[in-house]
Each structure stands twice: as C-alpha cells, then as structure tokens.
Scaffold this active site. Structure first.
Site, PDB file in Angstrom:
ATOM      1  N   ASN A 105       0.830  -1.224   0.000  1.00  0.00           N
ATOM      2  CA  ASN A 105       0.000   0.000   0.000  1.00  0.00           C
ATOM      3  C   ASN A 105       0.859   1.267   0.000  1.00  0.00           C
ATOM      4  O   ASN A 105       0.761   2.114   0.878  1.00  0.00           O
ATOM      5  CB  ASN A 105      -0.984   0.005   1.180  1.00  0.00           C
ATOM      6  CG  ASN A 105      -0.314  -0.032   2.525  1.00  0.00           C
ATOM      7  OD1 ASN A 105       0.814  -0.514   2.650  1.00  0.00           O
ATOM      8  ND2 ASN A 105      -0.981   0.473   3.543  1.00  0.00           N
ATOM      9  N   ASP A 162      -3.422  -4.921   2.069  1.00  0.00           N
ATOM     10  CA  ASP A 162      -3.389  -4.481   3.469  1.00  0.00           C
ATOM     11  C   ASP A 162      -3.617  -2.981   3.624  1.00  0.00           C
ATOM     12  O   ASP A 162      -3.126  -2.174   2.836  1.00  0.00           O
ATOM     13  CB  ASP A 162      -2.067  -4.857   4.141  1.00  0.00           C
ATOM     14  CG  ASP A 162      -2.123  -4.607   5.646  1.00  0.00           C
ATOM     15  OD1 ASP A 162      -3.022  -5.151   6.295  1.00  0.00           O
ATOM     16  OD2 ASP A 162      -1.308  -3.821   6.152  1.00  0.00           O
ATOM     17  N   ASP A 315       3.727  -5.157  11.924  1.00  0.00           N
ATOM     18  CA  ASP A 315       2.911  -4.131  11.248  1.00  0.00           C
ATOM     19  C   ASP A 315       3.571  -2.760  11.394  1.00  0.00           C
ATOM     20  O   ASP A 315       2.905  -1.749  11.645  1.00  0.00           O
ATOM     21  CB  ASP A 315       1.468  -4.120  11.797  1.00  0.00           C
ATOM     22  CG  ASP A 315       0.509  -3.349  10.880  1.00  0.00           C
ATOM     23  OD1 ASP A 315       0.950  -2.850   9.830  1.00  0.00           O
ATOM     24  OD2 ASP A 315      -0.686  -3.254  11.225  1.00  0.00           O
TER      25      ASP A 315
HETATM   26 ZN    ZN Z   1      -3.461  -4.259   8.010  1.00  0.00          ZN
END
Ligand code: ZN
Length: 434
Positions: A105, A162, A315
């Site tokens: 992303n 994501d 993350d």
């Molecule tokens: Zn995510």
C-alpha cells in the site's frame, strides 16, 4: 540517523565465543562457539579455532536465526519522508530482523510486475532480505484482480491489499482461486467497512467514556470468518494478519482443526496494550485494527500458547509527526514496531506469561519462514549467516535514540523492555546495536 546502530562488513573469519546457541528447528539450546567464514556458517559447537579469526566474547548472549517479519510498511515509493527500503532495513537490523515482507500500500500501490521488479531491484543494496507482497486488486480498489501470475514471476511472495480490506466476497474468492494456482497465501486485512463505520478505537466502555467513535470487534471477526470459509471452499492458503479479537482467535482455532492451510499473526501492540491505555488520547495507540479490551488481549496470548497464532509480525507503519500530532479522530492509523518488538514480546510472553524462550524465538523465526516457504535451516553448515545475538535478560528503556526508522510514532517510547538485540548478521554485514 541512529548512532546506536553500527553496520560493518563481516570480517573474513569471525568467531562468536561462549554463546548460547538456540536452535528453533531442533528446539534446543547449547553452549558453544560459532565460526563464520566469508559470510557463511562454517563450524558450530566445539572446534579448533583458526588463529587468524576475529573473535567476539558472547558470554551471556544467545545466538539464533535472524528474525523474520511478515508485515512491514516501508513507504517506498511515494512517502520516502516517512521510511525508505534502506531506512526500514536499518530499523529491521536494530530489532534483530534479517528478512521482511513489505506491504504493497505505497503511492502508487505495488500492483504490477514492474512495481514488484522496482522493489526487488531497490532492495538488492539493502542490508536485509526484502520480499514484496503484491496487491490483490488493481490500485487496491477492491475490484479487479491484479496480474498475480506475472507479479509472482517478478518476485511477489504473497498478495494483500493491506490497509484496505477486501469487502467484496466474490473478489476475495477469485483472489484465493488464483493464489491457489501459485501456492502462495492471500493476506486480507479483515475489517468490514460498514460495521467499522467511522470507528477510530475499540467499541466499548472506553470509547463511550472518551467520546470517540467505536469500531466493534465483530467488524473483524465476521470478515475473518468469511475468509476462513472461502479458504476452505477454494483450498487456498490464507494468512490472517494482525488478529485482534477473541472471536477471531476462536474462528481460526476451529478452522485450523480441519484446514492446515490457515495461518495467523499477532502484533506486539495488540498483545501488550488494551483500550484503557487510550485514556490520554495517545494517537500513537491509534491502529487498525484497534487496540481491543483486556479480555481480547488475553485471548491473543492464549492463542499463542495454544498454537492457534503462528507468528508475531510488527505491522511496522511509520508516520510523520504532523499525522500523529493532531486530534485522535484525525490522526493516521499505525505505529512503528521493528526496533522495540523483541524487548516487548520477551518481557510480556516469556517473563510475565511463562512462554519458553524457544517458543518465542520460533514465533519470530521458523514459523514466519514456514508460512512463506522461506528456507528455515539457518544453522546448517554452509548456510549464509542470517543471525541475531541478544541478551535475553537485559532490561532497558526504549527511547528515540534506539530508533533507526525515519519516523518515531511509537507508544513504547519510555517503556521498560526486557531483552535486547546486540548483533544482527545479514547479507555479509554485522550490525552492532549499542
Ligand atoms: Zn493491516
């Protein structure tokens, strides 16, 4: 730049002496020496030490496989002011990570074979191994599937939109059908947009008290359930990222008993914090999915202990100061996580929750590699040295001087962590973390 991170080329011959060698594959720890020649593991245990080798006394340190993170956002291309492949690699080394998977992303998203090649090419000079995930849908718009086959040939190791959940069940079904042909997982950020609505934190007593719009647990668990059923139907691999709710753990546990192609990850922040920690409106705790209540947090820990959760992923999501120094409603979602990960999970899971150090190391090494099909026999003679050495009992306070990322949006700043990475060896380099 982090002055506490010192990266050098490995000397021709290097011996780590008197080190605790933790083999996560064979699940054993033993004391010995490790000889590295020309960047490869040459001897382990007891052996005649070459006189011309450099030596490092590692008394009190543990040596194991370099950590592997299946979930990082390195922001390149498009937002290089927040992070680049190079600055993200330095943050990884500071945290003991030698291998990461980057989320697509970016701006623009990594949704074509050419953009996969861009990441592969740019990563060649980076001191860690970087594997790009490709987008599932063109422009991450959730409608048209990307050229997954060509992206796979270009080097994509899995597919994800994501940040943007795949809302359309038919698109998710098709994505799983294509990925099955390639035998790679789909990783769907599971949150139902309609149920999530404009929620910025977990829906519950705390969101009412703080007067912030809530995002209910069910927004995640219903989509996790849908994805699990579609994975079962298609026979494809599904990896569930950043699990945050007790119901999701329950669904994954049930489905895992009949489908061995399901895997799941949890982040250090969902394990460590609960929604009461948001009492001061700390925007660094604004993440997606949100930090849940304490009983969800406990369910995640139980999920790890029972083997329902396969691995830990950070993350790592860098954001600039102005995106976080605003009201909670307006702040961006995400926090950085690479540098602080080990100290958090070692303190929480091993020291406080009684998990074995070997189990924890597996969650950071062989388990994520197994999910992606990466080689996981890293202590084999002749293997490229991809290692981490840490002091498991060192207690330290995480502060800005420990950050190598271009961003510093972390709620762990000022927190006492236990377990500190000392050296990371990757791609012919040795990083010393002071
Ligand atoms: Zn995510």
């Amino acid at each position: 730049m982090n002055k506490k991170l010192n990266i050098k080329k490995l000397p021709k011959k290097l011996i780590f002496q008197h080190v605790n060698i933790l083999d996560p594959l064979k699940e054993k720890v033993f004391k010995g020496n490790v000889l590295i020649i020309n960047g490869k593991i040459s001897e382990i245990g007891k052996f005649e030490q070459p006189a011309d080798a450099k030596t490092i006394n590692c008394e009190g340190l543990t040596l194991t496989h370099g950590f592997c993170d299946l979930h990082v956002h390195f922001r390149e291309p498009g937002d290089e002011n927040k992070e680049t492949l190079m600055s993200g690699s330095r943050a990884a080394l500071a945290g003991g990570f030698t291998r990461v998977c980057t989320m697509p992303n970016t701006t623009p998203p990594i949704d074509s074979p050419e953009s996969i090649s861009f990441i592969i090419q740019k990563s060649k000079d980076c001191p860690i191994h970087i594997h790009p995930f490709g987008a599932v849908t063109q422009g991450q718009k959730g409608k048209e599937i990307t050229e997954m086959g060509l992206m796979y040939q270009a080097g994509a190791v899995a597919f994800s939109d994501d940040g943007l959940p795949i809302q359309n069940g038919l698109v998710m079904r098709k994505a799983l059908e294509y990925s099955k042909m390639l035998d790679v997982p789909i990783i769907n950020h599971a949150e139902d947009d309609c149920l999530r609505c404009d929620g910025v934190m977990n829906e519950g007593i705390m969101s009412t008290r703080l007067g912030l719009p809530g995002n209910p647990s069910i927004s995640e668990s219903t989509m996790v359930h849908r994805d699990l059923k579609l994975a079962e139907m298609t026979g494809a691999k599904l990896h569930v990222p950043h699990v945050s709710t007790a119901a999701s753990v329950k669904h994954i546990k049930e489905m895992k008993s009949v489908n061995n192609k399901i895997t799941a990850e949890v982040t250090p922040h969902h394990l460590f914090f609960n929604d009461e920690d948001l009492v001061n409106y700390n925007t660094n705790l604004k993440v997606a999915p949100p930090i849940r209540n304490n009983s969800s947090r406990k369910a995640l820990i139980k999920g790890i202990k029972q083997g329902v959760i396969d691995c830990i992923a950070t993350d790592h999501a860098p954001h600039s100061l102005h995106e976080k120094e605003t009201t909670f409603d307006c702040a961006s979602f995400g926090m950085i996580g690479l540098e602080s990960c080990f100290g958090i999970v070692k303190r929480l899971l091993v020291d406080e929750e009684g998990l074995s150090l070997i189990h924890l190391v597996k969650l950071l090494t062989i388990e994520p590699r197994r999910i992606m099909g990466f080689s996981s026999n890293l202590l084999e003679i002749g293997a490229e040295a991809e290692l981490v050495l840490f002091d498991a009992n060192k207690s330290w306070k995480f502060d800005k001087a420990n950050i190598s990322s271009k961003s510093s949006n972390s709620p762990f700043l000022g927190k006492e962590l236990i377990g500190k990475v000392k050296y990371t060896i990757s791609k012919g380099n040795i990083a010393e973390i002071i």
